[in-house]
Design a protein around this motif. Structure first.
Motif, PDB file in Angstrom:
ATOM      1  N   THR A 195       0.789  -1.291  -0.049  1.00  0.00           N
ATOM      2  CA  THR A 195       0.148   0.034  -0.002  1.00  0.00           C
ATOM      3  C   THR A 195       1.001   1.212  -0.050  1.00  0.00           C
ATOM      4  O   THR A 195       1.815   1.281   0.563  1.00  0.00           O
ATOM      5  CB  THR A 195      -0.908  -0.156   1.202  1.00  0.00           C
ATOM      6  N   ILE A 196       0.551   2.169  -0.744  1.00  0.00           N
ATOM      7  CA  ILE A 196       1.228   3.540  -1.002  1.00  0.00           C
ATOM      8  C   ILE A 196       0.174   4.325  -0.523  1.00  0.00           C
ATOM      9  O   ILE A 196      -0.935   4.746  -0.973  1.00  0.00           O
ATOM     10  CB  ILE A 196       1.738   3.624  -2.156  1.00  0.00           C
ATOM     11  N   GLN A 197       0.390   5.127   0.724  1.00  0.00           N
ATOM     12  CA  GLN A 197      -0.513   6.035   1.580  1.00  0.00           C
ATOM     13  C   GLN A 197      -0.292   7.282   1.460  1.00  0.00           C
ATOM     14  O   GLN A 197       0.675   7.916   1.984  1.00  0.00           O
ATOM     15  CB  GLN A 197      -0.715   5.608   2.770  1.00  0.00           C
ATOM     16  N   ASP A 198      -0.916   8.160   0.360  1.00  0.00           N
ATOM     17  CA  ASP A 198      -0.809   9.541   0.318  1.00  0.00           C
ATOM     18  C   ASP A 198       0.813  10.048   0.236  1.00  0.00           C
ATOM     19  O   ASP A 198       1.117  10.932   0.973  1.00  0.00           O
ATOM     20  CB  ASP A 198      -1.503  10.275   1.310  1.00  0.00           C
ATOM     21  N   ARG A 249      -1.810   7.392  -3.911  1.00  0.00           N
ATOM     22  CA  ARG A 249      -2.217   6.527  -3.235  1.00  0.00           C
ATOM     23  C   ARG A 249      -2.576   5.214  -4.144  1.00  0.00           C
ATOM     24  O   ARG A 249      -3.342   5.322  -5.273  1.00  0.00           O
ATOM     25  CB  ARG A 249      -3.655   7.065  -2.770  1.00  0.00           C
ATOM     26  N   ALA A 291      -3.287   0.720  -3.909  1.00  0.00           N
ATOM     27  CA  ALA A 291      -3.346  -0.662  -3.177  1.00  0.00           C
ATOM     28  C   ALA A 291      -2.933  -1.677  -3.953  1.00  0.00           C
ATOM     29  O   ALA A 291      -3.717  -1.678  -5.210  1.00  0.00           O
ATOM     30  CB  ALA A 291      -4.421  -0.863  -2.337  1.00  0.00           C
ATOM     31  N   GLY A 340       3.490  10.793   3.932  1.00  0.00           N
ATOM     32  CA  GLY A 340       2.781   9.639   3.654  1.00  0.00           C
ATOM     33  C   GLY A 340       3.710   8.474   4.091  1.00  0.00           C
ATOM     34  O   GLY A 340       4.915   8.411   4.701  1.00  0.00           O
ATOM     35  N   ILE A 380       4.645   3.964   3.000  1.00  0.00           N
ATOM     36  CA  ILE A 380       4.629   2.785   1.961  1.00  0.00           C
ATOM     37  C   ILE A 380       4.591   1.529   2.789  1.00  0.00           C
ATOM     38  O   ILE A 380       5.699   1.467   3.925  1.00  0.00           O
ATOM     39  CB  ILE A 380       5.885   2.914   1.116  1.00  0.00           C
ATOM     40  N   ARG A 381       3.626   0.566   2.999  1.00  0.00           N
ATOM     41  CA  ARG A 381       3.551  -0.494   3.800  1.00  0.00           C
ATOM     42  C   ARG A 381       3.566  -1.800   2.766  1.00  0.00           C
ATOM     43  O   ARG A 381       2.867  -1.741   1.755  1.00  0.00           O
ATOM     44  CB  ARG A 381       2.432  -0.521   4.569  1.00  0.00           C
TER      45      ARG A 381
END
Ligand SMILES: Nc1ncnc2c1ncn2[C@@H]1O[C@H](COP(=O)(O)OP(=O)(O)O)[C@@H](O)[C@H]1O
Ligand SMILES: [Mg+2]
Lengths: 251, 288
Positions: free
Chosen positions: A3-6, A22, A24, A57, A59-60
């Motif tokens: 996931t790449i979050q903002d 953003r 997924a 932001g 990155i997970r």
């Protein structure tokens, strides 16, 4: 799940390379990142690889934040970047120093076979063609068995025949462990041939323009392939600010 | 967290075992006769000139008092060798060069590695060293004599200073020009700092370092002559001085010949010792 979050990235010189990204990406998906040059594709891959850090932001990977180079993330650069002082087999096994010699040898031999380089295992990188070197670089990334593989325009410097050959090798390798793949390309046909989904980006600052589902043309359905190519071409043109007059798909 | 950087092998790289069997296939075989042929070609002009001079003096066309014919030079060299004197002088000269070279190269590599890798060391040391480098090394001689006396120490130190600068410059330059793109390959595979130095930096700087060592060795021979000219009781430089004082041009030429042979042999030895490290670089330059 990646996931790449903002995520936003502004370089020290003030260049806004990415803003509000953003995404997924489910495990095992092949995602193409498409867009004109300068829209932040390389920047995004470097952030996911942990070579650079976002300004904001996160990155997970499966919930855990990526803060630096990560054992589950592999990267193939635009150039092969083989180490000239190591033979091909040694280059491919570069990331396997923690394994026993026997296991390393077996894994390198296996992956070299998959990319058709077994006969070149003992040669120096400089004795190989550009396409062969790029195959070795892909093998080097795959052999470490990453969950996520990042490919930054890995085929852009190669001729069309070599490129198709490498598409085949890439899909063969992917089919073994089904890693998540982020593939940067500016070639619509390449995206359609390889990806499940394409994300079109636009520059200043780099952000996501649109997304195209490529209804599995990899299954070989030519109709689906033509439709996906047309849709992706149209969205890429729009992201570049072009009119829609060029949407005809070349035969 | 595993760093994944501890290699079980002692070699330069972890994967080295994979390929060891087929190593030979990588080096391109070069026909021996071409090598030998080129060697003979290079000798043609000096031998021709020597022969010409020999014949000219024999035929009485030239005097040969100030420039003795080759036969006389070789004769002098032979006499020196038979009396054992030559070996005393050769040993003295080689010992000085070896000690000075080892000292200068060791400090050069150390300083180059420090300034190349640590910005603080670079800002601290490099400007001073660059300024010192601008001083012609021979200018230090009087100071060395004042400080260290007139025996072996000032000679060895002078040679070491001459060797130090090219090695220092070569090593720090090689480190500065290491391809950042290859360093990133190491980062992607999460190498520790030590592993990065051993598996990427070291092999990358080796070619530049070895070139600078060869330059340093050449300067070592340059400076041993200077050191021995300023006063010595043995050494090939002493033979030069004595030959001048007693008007023996054949002895001067014999010593010069010995210098040429020794310098060439020392360089060839260095090349032979380091060749295995640079096999990957063995470009097909000689094939062209
Ligand atoms: N290290 C950097 N420093 C400053 N600006 C950079 C750097 N790398 C890239 N950029 C800028 O960021 C933008 C995005 O670059 P990049 O990610 O390389 O785009 P792409 O790969 O899509 O061509 C461009 O405007 C580029 O000039
Ligand atoms: Mg790019």
């Amino acid at each position: 799940m990646l996931t790449i979050q903002d995520v936003a990235k502004t370089y020290a010189d003030g260049t806004e390379a990415l803003a509000g990204i953003r995404l997924a990406i489910p495990a095992g998906e092949i995602l193409a990142l498409v867009g004109g040059s300068g829209c932040g594709k390389t920047t995004l891959l470097r952030l996911v690889a942990g070579l650079d850090t976002p300004n904001s932001g996160a990155i997970r990977l499966d919930g855990a934040a990526i803060t630096g180079p990560h054992p589950g993330v592999g990267l193939v650069f635009q150039e092969p970047r083989l180490l000239p002082w190591l033979g091909i087999a040694e280059n491919v096994g570069f990331g396997l120093a923690h394994l026993s010699r026997t296991e390393r040898r077996a894994r390198v031999a296996h992956v070299l076979d998959r990319v058709g380089l077994s006969a070149h295992a003992d040669r120096w990188p400089r004795d190989l063609s550009g396409g062969q070197q790029q195959r070795a670089a892909i093998a080097r990334a795959f052999v470490a068995d990453p969950k996520v593989l990042l490919l930054d325009e890995p085929f852009s410097a190669l001729d069309a025949v070599t490129r198709e050959d490498l598409h085949h090798h890439l899909l063969t390798l992917w089919a073994e462990a089904r890693p998540t793949i982020l593939l940067v390309t500016h070639d619509v046909a390449e995206a359609v041939a390889l990806a499940d989904r394409a994300v079109v980006m636009r520059p200043h600052p780099g952000r996501i323009h649109d997304t195209v589902d490529i209804a599995r043309p990899r299954s070989g359905d030519p109709e689906a392939s033509v439709a996906a190519t047309r849709a992706l071409r149209a969205k890429l043109d729009a992201s570049l600010g072009r009119t829609l007059s060029r949407t005809a798909v070349p035969a | 967290m595993s760093t994944g950087s501890i290699s079980p092998a002692l070699g330069l790289d972890a994967g080295s075992s994979v390929a060891e069997s087929g190593r030979g296939a990588r080096s391109r075989a070069r026909p021996a006769w071409r090598h030998g042929g080129r060697f003979v070609l290079g000798l043609l002009i000096p031998l021709g000139l020597a022969l010409g001079w020999e014949l000219a003096t024999r035929a009485g066309l030239a005097q040969g008092r100030l420039l003795p014919p080759p036969s006389r030079v070789l004769g002098t060299l032979l006499t020196l060798a038979q009396s054992g004197d030559l070996w005393v002088h050769v040993r003295a000269t080689l010992t000085r060069v070896a000690l000075g070279f080892l000292g200068g190269a060791a400090f050069g590599i150390l300083a180059g590695a420090l300034t190349g890798t640590l910005p603080l060391a670079r800002h601290l040391l490099d400007p001073g060293l660059q300024a010192l480098r601008a001083v012609p090394s021979l200018a230090w001689v009087p100071l060395f004599i004042l400080w260290l006396g007139i025996l072996e120490t000032p000679k060895v130190v002078l040679i070491a200073v001459g060797v130090f600068f090219p090695v220092y410059g070569g090593v720090s330059g090689a480190i500065a020009s290491v391809d950042r793109k290859l360093v990133e390959v190491g980062r992607i595979f999460r190498l520790s700092r030590l592993a990065l130095a051993r598996r990427i930096l070291l092999p990358a700087v080796l070619p530049g370092t070895i070139v600078s060592l060869r330059t340093g060795l050449g300067l070592g021979f340059l400076f041993v002559v200077a050191a021995e000219l300023m006063g010595a009781s043995e050494g090939l430089g002493y033979l030069l001085v004595e030959g001048q004082q007693f008007g023996k041009p054949d002895q001067i030429l014999a010593a010069i010949l010995a210098f040429a042979v020794l310098g060439k042999l020392a360089d060839a030895l260095l090349v032979a010792l380091t060749r295995p490290l640079l096999r990957w670089q063995d470009v097909s330059r000689d094939v062209l």
